[in-house]
Scaffold this motif. Structure first.
Motif, short mmCIF file in Angstrom:
data_model
loop_
_atom_site.label_atom_id
_atom_site.label_comp_id
_atom_site.label_asym_id
_atom_site.label_seq_id
_atom_site.Cartn_x
_atom_site.Cartn_y
_atom_site.Cartn_z
N UNK A 63 0.83 -1.19 0.00
CA UNK A 63 0.00 0.00 0.00
C UNK A 63 0.87 1.24 0.00
N UNK A 64 0.23 2.41 -0.17
CA UNK A 64 1.00 3.66 -0.17
C UNK A 64 0.11 4.84 0.19
N UNK A 65 0.79 5.92 0.58
CA UNK A 65 0.12 7.16 0.99
C UNK A 65 0.88 8.34 0.38
N UNK A 66 0.14 9.34 -0.13
CA UNK A 66 0.74 10.58 -0.62
C UNK A 66 -0.24 11.72 -0.38
N UNK A 67 0.22 12.87 0.18
CA UNK A 67 1.57 13.22 0.57
C UNK A 67 1.99 12.56 1.88
N UNK A 68 3.27 12.75 2.25
CA UNK A 68 3.83 12.18 3.47
C UNK A 68 4.01 13.30 4.48
N UNK A 122 3.84 22.02 -13.33
CA UNK A 122 3.35 20.88 -12.56
C UNK A 122 2.26 21.32 -11.59
N UNK A 123 1.09 20.70 -11.72
CA UNK A 123 -0.01 21.00 -10.79
C UNK A 123 -0.40 19.72 -10.07
N UNK A 124 -0.52 19.81 -8.74
CA UNK A 124 -0.83 18.66 -7.90
C UNK A 124 -2.01 19.02 -7.01
N UNK A 125 -2.97 18.11 -6.88
CA UNK A 125 -4.07 18.35 -5.96
C UNK A 125 -3.58 18.28 -4.52
N UNK A 126 -4.18 19.09 -3.65
CA UNK A 126 -3.79 19.07 -2.23
C UNK A 126 -4.43 17.89 -1.50
N UNK A 127 -5.33 17.17 -2.17
CA UNK A 127 -5.98 16.03 -1.52
C UNK A 127 -4.99 14.91 -1.24
N UNK A 128 -5.35 14.07 -0.31
CA UNK A 128 -4.52 12.91 0.07
C UNK A 128 -4.99 11.70 -0.73
N UNK A 129 -4.02 10.95 -1.27
CA UNK A 129 -4.33 9.69 -1.95
C UNK A 129 -3.79 8.53 -1.13
N UNK A 130 -4.62 7.51 -0.95
CA UNK A 130 -4.17 6.30 -0.25
C UNK A 130 -4.46 5.09 -1.13
N UNK A 131 -3.56 4.12 -1.06
CA UNK A 131 -3.68 2.90 -1.87
C UNK A 131 -3.51 1.68 -0.99
#
Length: 420
Positions: free
Chosen positions: A231-236, A323-332
């Motif tokens: 699994x993974x999480x972003x951002x840290x 580069x544009x990145x959403x401020x939302x958190x992504x979890x996998x």
């Protein structure tokens, strides 16, 4: 633009999705792909560099994106430079790919360009005795790494000197990891918390992608055998402005400068596997492609056009990319076959996928069965990725969606992100 993506796992699924979202994508082919990638492109079977090259000529492919490391280590970028120079290849040349293909090569590079990493030495079957002597200069636990590619499983961390000595013999004298352990890097254990940082570079300029943290151990509480990632999480959370400033100044910039000084042609992703030791970053490893399952979280946060980045990379003008990145958190969270990373059964029917409306489902180890049914075909089967305003909210969504999916002996970790 016409694009060919090589690969069939979760990482390539994440790449396929983000490529398909680009306004510049006219047609996306994926080789060999998997059933889930049909959503985003056309799966085709191509074998060997020549067949890939001929297909690119016939279909007028503009960009070749190389997902996995093996073709890069084998020199696909060099082959295209000689045979299809008009195609933009996203991936380094064979020499630069040794940063992942050989741990010894990577450590020498870090030492030469004063990039912070653990103290180390490299040994062969002729120098096992010297290897044991070096082990005795270190404090436990002991870190042994197969020099070559070992599908993410060539790193062993052991608590006692006796176990470390036995492992060294097993790797060097009994070929535990095959040709990959013909040389073994022994290094000092770094105590801290890991994270993964990624850049896309044209060899001179670079853009920083979202960072991620992945979970390698099969068991909850980070126990058990190493896997390709659970699994993974972003951002840290701990990758704050201060820490990332150190990463750029001490690690990323010296790496890019080193590539130029060594004459390596590098147009592609660099993965920096880092250890945060009391607020200071150290490099554990380089990978010359994106990570898996980090890609699933990282690319879910993309808010800009990745194909535009590939186009600028080909021209050597990546400094023009916005580069544009959403401020939302992504979890996998990875759904795995029972028994993985050891022996496991394949061909289990997967149900409930159509009920998952609130997640991105990245297929990793799946195949098409009769009547369009989806079956398991690997150890890591599916990556379930969710976006939300907080990590806990994203994880709640992930586990809620997972409750709808079923296959025999399905296994997943329920503690992703708990340490953060």
């Amino acid at each position: 633009m016409k694009i060919l993506l090589l690969g069939s796992g979760g990482r390539e699924s994440a790449l396929a999705r983000v490529i398909s979202l680009s306004k510049k994508t006219e047609k996306l082919y994926i080789s060999p792909g998997n059933p889930g990638m049909n959503l985003w492109g056309e799966n085709i079977i191509l074998n060997g560099f020549e067949e890939i090259s001929q297909f690119c000529k016939k279909e007028h492919i503009d960009i070749l994106v190389v997902g996995p490391e093996q073709p890069l280590v084998d020199g696909i970028t060099d082959y295209f430079a000689d045979n299809n120079p008009q195609v933009i290849v996203v991936g380094p040349d064979k020499l630069a790919a040794q940063l992942e293909g050989s741990k010894d090569f990577a450590k020498d590079f870090m030492q030469k360009y004063q990039i912070p990493t653990a103290r180390y030495n490299t040994f062969s079957s002729q120098t096992v005795t010297e290897g044991k002597e070096f082990l005795r200069t270190l404090k436990p636990p002991y870190v042994l790494k197969a020099d070559g590619l070992a599908a993410g499983k060539g790193v062993v961390i052991l608590p006692t000197i006796q176990e470390a000595e036995r492992e060294l013999e097993d790797m060097l004298l009994n070929s535990k990891f095959g040709a990959a352990s013909s040389k073994v890097v022994i290094e000092e254990f770094l105590s801290g918390i890991e994270c993964s940082v990624f850049v896309l570079t044209d060899g001179k300029h670079y853009v920083l992608l979202p960072e991620a943290k992945d979970y390698k151990k099969v068991g909850e509480g980070d126990k058990g055998l190493n896997t390709g990632g659970m699994g993974s999480v972003s951002p840290v959370p701990f990758c704050d402005k201060s820490f990332m400033g150190k990463v750029e100044e001490r690690i990323i910039k010296p790496t890019i400068e080193g590539l130029q000084k060594e004459g390596m042609k590098y147009k592609g992703f660099i993965f920096f596997g880092l250890m945060n030791v009391d607020g200071n970053p150290f490099v554990i490893e380089y990978n010359v492609r994106m990570g898996d399952p980090e890609s699933e979280s990282v690319f879910a946060r993309f808010d800009s056009d990745i194909v535009e980045a590939f186009e600028l990379l080909g021209k050597g003008e990546l400094d023009r990319y916005d580069m544009k990145i959403t401020s939302q958190v992504a979890t996998t969270v990875m759904l795995c076959s029972g028994g993985y990373p050891e022996s496991y059964e394949k061909g289990k029917l997967i149900s409930g996928l159509a009920d998952c409306k609130d997640a991105i489902l990245y297929h990793a180890g799946t195949k098409q069965g009769e009547e369009g049914k989806i079956l398991t075909s690997g150890g890591r089967v599916l990556a379930v990725t969710c976006l939300a305003d907080s990590m806990q909210e994203a994880l709640n969504k992930c586990y809620n969606e997972i409750s709808k999916i079923h296959f025999d002996k399905m296994y997943f970790r329920k503690d992703i992100g708990k340490d953060l």
